[in-house]
Scaffold this motif. Structure first.
Motif, PDB file in Angstrom:
ATOM      1  N   PHE A  55       0.856  -1.183   0.000  1.00 30.95           N
ATOM      2  CA  PHE A  55       0.000   0.000   0.000  1.00 30.95           C
ATOM      3  C   PHE A  55       0.893   1.233   0.000  1.00 30.95           C
ATOM      4  CE2 PHE A  55      -2.326  -3.443   1.971  1.00 30.95           C
ATOM      5  CZ  PHE A  55      -3.527  -3.400   1.295  1.00 30.95           C
ATOM      6  N   ASP A  56       0.786   2.032  -1.045  1.00 25.01           N
ATOM      7  CA  ASP A  56       1.699   3.144  -1.256  1.00 25.01           C
ATOM      8  C   ASP A  56       0.923   4.454  -1.297  1.00 25.01           C
ATOM      9  OD1 ASP A  56       3.562   5.032  -2.391  1.00 25.01           O
ATOM     10  OD2 ASP A  56       4.712   3.332  -3.156  1.00 25.01           O
ATOM     11  N   PRO A  57       1.314   5.459  -0.496  1.00 28.30           N
ATOM     12  CA  PRO A  57       0.615   6.753  -0.524  1.00 28.30           C
ATOM     13  C   PRO A  57       0.611   7.412  -1.897  1.00 28.30           C
ATOM     14  CG  PRO A  57       2.084   6.622   1.377  1.00 28.30           C
ATOM     15  CD  PRO A  57       2.385   5.422   0.517  1.00 28.30           C
ATOM     16  N   ARG A  58       1.563   7.084  -2.756  1.00 30.33           N
ATOM     17  CA  ARG A  58       1.604   7.682  -4.095  1.00 30.33           C
ATOM     18  C   ARG A  58       0.397   7.298  -4.934  1.00 30.33           C
ATOM     19  NH1 ARG A  58       7.246   5.599  -6.194  1.00 30.33           N
ATOM     20  NH2 ARG A  58       6.458   3.764  -5.052  1.00 30.33           N
ATOM     21  N   ASP A  59      -0.303   6.230  -4.546  1.00 31.40           N
ATOM     22  CA  ASP A  59      -1.412   5.719  -5.346  1.00 31.40           C
ATOM     23  C   ASP A  59      -2.754   6.345  -4.981  1.00 31.40           C
ATOM     24  OD1 ASP A  59       0.408   3.974  -6.572  1.00 31.40           O
ATOM     25  OD2 ASP A  59       0.127   2.475  -4.986  1.00 31.40           O
ATOM     26  N   HIS A  60      -2.754   7.284  -4.021  1.00 30.34           N
ATOM     27  CA  HIS A  60      -4.014   7.828  -3.533  1.00 30.34           C
ATOM     28  C   HIS A  60      -3.894   9.336  -3.280  1.00 30.34           C
ATOM     29  CE1 HIS A  60      -5.542   3.749  -2.969  1.00 30.34           C
ATOM     30  NE2 HIS A  60      -4.333   3.458  -2.524  1.00 30.34           N
ATOM     31  N   PHE A  61      -5.003  10.038  -3.479  1.00 30.03           N
ATOM     32  CA  PHE A  61      -5.107  11.476  -3.223  1.00 30.03           C
ATOM     33  C   PHE A  61      -4.036  12.229  -4.021  1.00 30.03           C
ATOM     34  CE2 PHE A  61      -7.022   9.148   0.275  1.00 30.03           C
ATOM     35  CZ  PHE A  61      -8.322   9.624   0.164  1.00 30.03           C
ATOM     36  N   THR A  62      -3.277  13.132  -3.416  1.00 31.05           N
ATOM     37  CA  THR A  62      -2.283  13.868  -4.209  1.00 31.05           C
ATOM     38  C   THR A  62      -1.090  13.000  -4.572  1.00 31.05           C
ATOM     39  OG1 THR A  62      -1.040  14.623  -2.271  1.00 31.05           O
ATOM     40  CG2 THR A  62      -2.871  16.011  -3.012  1.00 31.05           C
ATOM     41  N   GLY A  63      -0.890  11.919  -3.839  1.00 38.12           N
ATOM     42  CA  GLY A  63       0.302  11.103  -4.041  1.00 38.12           C
ATOM     43  C   GLY A  63       1.532  11.668  -3.376  1.00 38.12           C
ATOM     44  N   ARG A  64       1.372  12.773  -2.635  1.00 39.19           N
ATOM     45  CA  ARG A  64       2.529  13.432  -2.003  1.00 39.19           C
ATOM     46  C   ARG A  64       2.544  13.299  -0.487  1.00 39.19           C
ATOM     47  NH1 ARG A  64       4.854  17.215  -5.538  1.00 39.19           N
ATOM     48  NH2 ARG A  64       4.558  16.421  -7.659  1.00 39.19           N
ATOM     49  N   ALA A  65       1.475  12.788   0.117  1.00 38.01           N
ATOM     50  CA  ALA A  65       1.429  12.675   1.572  1.00 38.01           C
ATOM     51  C   ALA A  65       2.337  11.547   2.043  1.00 38.01           C
ATOM     52  CB  ALA A  65      -0.008  12.427   2.033  1.00 38.01           C
ATOM     53  N   VAL A  66       2.706  11.589   3.311  1.00 35.30           N
ATOM     54  CA  VAL A  66       3.600  10.564   3.851  1.00 35.30           C
ATOM     55  C   VAL A  66       2.852   9.266   4.124  1.00 35.30           C
ATOM     56  CG1 VAL A  66       5.173  12.256   4.840  1.00 35.30           C
ATOM     57  CG2 VAL A  66       3.271  11.394   6.215  1.00 35.30           C
ATOM     58  N   PRO A 236     -15.836  13.462 -25.876  1.00 31.41           N
ATOM     59  CA  PRO A 236     -14.640  14.283 -25.653  1.00 31.41           C
ATOM     60  C   PRO A 236     -14.253  14.298 -24.171  1.00 31.41           C
ATOM     61  CG  PRO A 236     -16.241  15.440 -27.025  1.00 31.41           C
ATOM     62  CD  PRO A 236     -16.927  14.212 -26.507  1.00 31.41           C
ATOM     63  N   ARG A 237     -12.966  14.230 -23.917  1.00 28.44           N
ATOM     64  CA  ARG A 237     -12.472  14.272 -22.537  1.00 28.44           C
ATOM     65  C   ARG A 237     -12.160  15.710 -22.157  1.00 28.44           C
ATOM     66  NH1 ARG A 237      -7.065  13.059 -20.269  1.00 28.44           N
ATOM     67  NH2 ARG A 237      -6.426  12.404 -22.365  1.00 28.44           N
ATOM     68  N   PRO A 238     -12.876  16.278 -21.190  1.00 27.54           N
ATOM     69  CA  PRO A 238     -12.625  17.665 -20.798  1.00 27.54           C
ATOM     70  C   PRO A 238     -11.323  17.806 -20.024  1.00 27.54           C
ATOM     71  CG  PRO A 238     -14.246  16.692 -19.340  1.00 27.54           C
ATOM     72  CD  PRO A 238     -13.957  15.663 -20.401  1.00 27.54           C
ATOM     73  N   HIS A 239     -10.832  19.026 -19.941  1.00 24.17           N
ATOM     74  CA  HIS A 239      -9.656  19.300 -19.118  1.00 24.17           C
ATOM     75  C   HIS A 239      -9.966  18.979 -17.664  1.00 24.17           C
ATOM     76  CE1 HIS A 239      -6.118  21.275 -17.489  1.00 24.17           C
ATOM     77  NE2 HIS A 239      -6.898  21.970 -16.686  1.00 24.17           N
ATOM     78  N   HIS A 240      -9.048  18.288 -17.005  1.00 21.11           N
ATOM     79  CA  HIS A 240      -9.252  17.886 -15.623  1.00 21.11           C
ATOM     80  C   HIS A 240      -8.569  18.885 -14.698  1.00 21.11           C
ATOM     81  CE1 HIS A 240      -9.772  15.487 -12.052  1.00 21.11           C
ATOM     82  NE2 HIS A 240      -8.473  15.436 -11.860  1.00 21.11           N
ATOM     83  N   THR A 241      -9.355  19.535 -13.848  1.00 21.83           N
ATOM     84  CA  THR A 241      -8.821  20.456 -12.842  1.00 21.83           C
ATOM     85  C   THR A 241      -8.742  19.742 -11.512  1.00 21.83           C
ATOM     86  OG1 THR A 241      -9.808  22.346 -13.989  1.00 21.83           O
ATOM     87  CG2 THR A 241      -9.143  22.670 -11.700  1.00 21.83           C
ATOM     88  N   PRO A 242      -7.560  19.634 -10.905  1.00 18.91           N
ATOM     89  CA  PRO A 242      -7.459  18.955  -9.606  1.00 18.91           C
ATOM     90  C   PRO A 242      -8.355  19.606  -8.566  1.00 18.91           C
ATOM     91  CG  PRO A 242      -5.283  19.280 -10.562  1.00 18.91           C
ATOM     92  CD  PRO A 242      -6.241  20.063 -11.405  1.00 18.91           C
ATOM     93  N   GLN A 243      -8.901  18.797  -7.686  1.00 17.87           N
ATOM     94  CA  GLN A 243      -9.786  19.288  -6.645  1.00 17.87           C
ATOM     95  C   GLN A 243      -9.010  20.020  -5.563  1.00 17.87           C
ATOM     96  OE1 GLN A 243     -11.253  15.085  -6.285  1.00 17.87           O
ATOM     97  NE2 GLN A 243     -13.117  16.146  -5.660  1.00 17.87           N
ATOM     98  N   LYS A 244      -9.732  20.827  -4.809  1.00 19.21           N
ATOM     99  CA  LYS A 244      -9.177  21.433  -3.606  1.00 19.21           C
ATOM    100  C   LYS A 244      -8.783  20.317  -2.645  1.00 19.21           C
ATOM    101  CE  LYS A 244     -10.319  24.750   0.050  1.00 19.21           C
ATOM    102  NZ  LYS A 244     -11.397  25.588   0.641  1.00 19.21           N
ATOM    103  N   GLY A 245      -7.581  20.389  -2.125  1.00 16.14           N
ATOM    104  CA  GLY A 245      -7.087  19.326  -1.260  1.00 16.14           C
ATOM    105  C   GLY A 245      -6.500  18.168  -2.025  1.00 16.14           C
ATOM    106  N   MET A 246      -6.495  18.262  -3.354  1.00 14.19           N
ATOM    107  CA  MET A 246      -5.926  17.209  -4.204  1.00 14.19           C
ATOM    108  C   MET A 246      -4.801  17.755  -5.060  1.00 14.19           C
ATOM    109  SD  MET A 246      -7.429  14.176  -3.856  1.00 14.19           S
ATOM    110  CE  MET A 246      -7.460  13.317  -5.437  1.00 14.19           C
ATOM    111  N   VAL A 247      -4.477  19.029  -4.933  1.00 10.40           N
ATOM    112  CA  VAL A 247      -3.410  19.629  -5.729  1.00 10.40           C
ATOM    113  C   VAL A 247      -2.079  19.237  -5.121  1.00 10.40           C
ATOM    114  CG1 VAL A 247      -2.405  21.778  -6.565  1.00 10.40           C
ATOM    115  CG2 VAL A 247      -4.884  21.575  -6.324  1.00 10.40           C
ATOM    116  N   PRO A 248      -1.167  18.628  -5.916  1.00 10.29           N
ATOM    117  CA  PRO A 248       0.118  18.191  -5.372  1.00 10.29           C
ATOM    118  C   PRO A 248       0.912  19.350  -4.796  1.00 10.29           C
ATOM    119  CG  PRO A 248      -0.261  17.209  -7.520  1.00 10.29           C
ATOM    120  CD  PRO A 248      -1.334  18.233  -7.327  1.00 10.29           C
TER     121      PRO A 248
END
Length: 248
Positions: A55-66, A236-248
């Motif tokens: 289980f790796d934090p990089r695989d979930h949410f921003t991927g930057r948390a410890v 068509p795939r729209p531009h994806h804007t990261p969510q609040k609290g999900m921005v790396p």
């Protein structure tokens, strides 16, 4: 809360089913296994088995948390939700030989008293993007939320999801309906039975479903090709804007 405590460190042998009713009819069933873990009591496996479940934090949410819990709490704080150290259960695939793909990871978030505060449904698409839905479920695990994320290339980002995500116990039973003005063109279900997450159970599950998470990814691609060959148009795939609290 008793059921939630008993689910810590469990394996669920599952059948995942997708049913598409419009504009083409198409169904499939896929067998796999999922982990249900307490984010504060992650499984401790023998060294030789760790390639089968990481289980790796990089695989979930921003991927930057410890930690995975740290990523979840960052997402929740951005929405004014504090758990006060309460238990969080996660249902997800683990990395198998370094690879993971989780179409849906679910987090059942409790407060310090043991009451369920919310459920977070984390969705990944095959374009390497992820999006989280914060859900306030009722006593049966039901919630509705607007669709905000491009998942299947054959559906636009519109409509609503009706989800049923009860806390797993001996049985796992999740349902996600996509609802539009025309009806319910898509339903996904996950049904499974709990097994203790022992070394023997993991080896048996891995032997029955080798490289299970890669098989999920490949299966999604295979069915997409099938639908393309049947003439289903790509949205068509729209531009994806990261969510609040999900921005790396």
């Amino acid at each position: 809360m008793t059921a939630a405590r008993e689910s810590v460190g469990a394996l669920y042998e599952c059948v995942v089913a997708h049913a598409r009713t419009a504009p083409l009819r198409h169904t499939f069933r896929h067998r796999t296994y999922l982990w249900c873990v307490d984010l504060d009591r992650m499984p401790s496996l023998p060294f030789i088995l760790r390639p089968l479940a990481r289980f790796d934090p990089r695989d979930h949410f921003t991927g930057r948390a410890v930690s995975i819990r740290g990523g979840l709490e960052e997402f929740l704080r951005a929405r004014g939700v504090e758990l006060g150290g309460g238990q969080v259960l996660m249902l997800a695939h683990a990395r198998v030989f370094g690879f993971v793909f989780n179409p849906l990871s679910v987090y059942w978030c409790h407060d310090a008293s043991g009451a369920l505060v919310c459920v977070v449904a984390e969705v990944h698409n095959t374009y390497g993007q992820r999006h989280c839905y914060l859900l306030r479920t009722d006593s049966a695990g039901h919630a509705r939320v607007d669709k905000e994320f491009y998942v299947s290339p054959f559906f636009p980002v519109s409509g609503r999801y009706r989800m049923r995500l009860p806390v797993p116990d001996e049985r796992l039973g999740l349902t996600v309906h996509l609802e539009t003005e025309e009806g319910r063109p898509f339903t996904a279900t996950v049904r499974g039975h709990r097994r203790p997450a022992t070394a023997g159970a993991l080896l048996a599950a891995a032997a029955r479903r080798p490289w299970s998470t890669a098989a999920v990814w490949a299966g999604i691609r295979r069915h997409a090709i099938h639908l393309l060959l049947r003439g289903l148009p790509v949205q068509p795939r729209p531009h994806h804007t990261p969510q609040k609290g999900m921005v790396p």
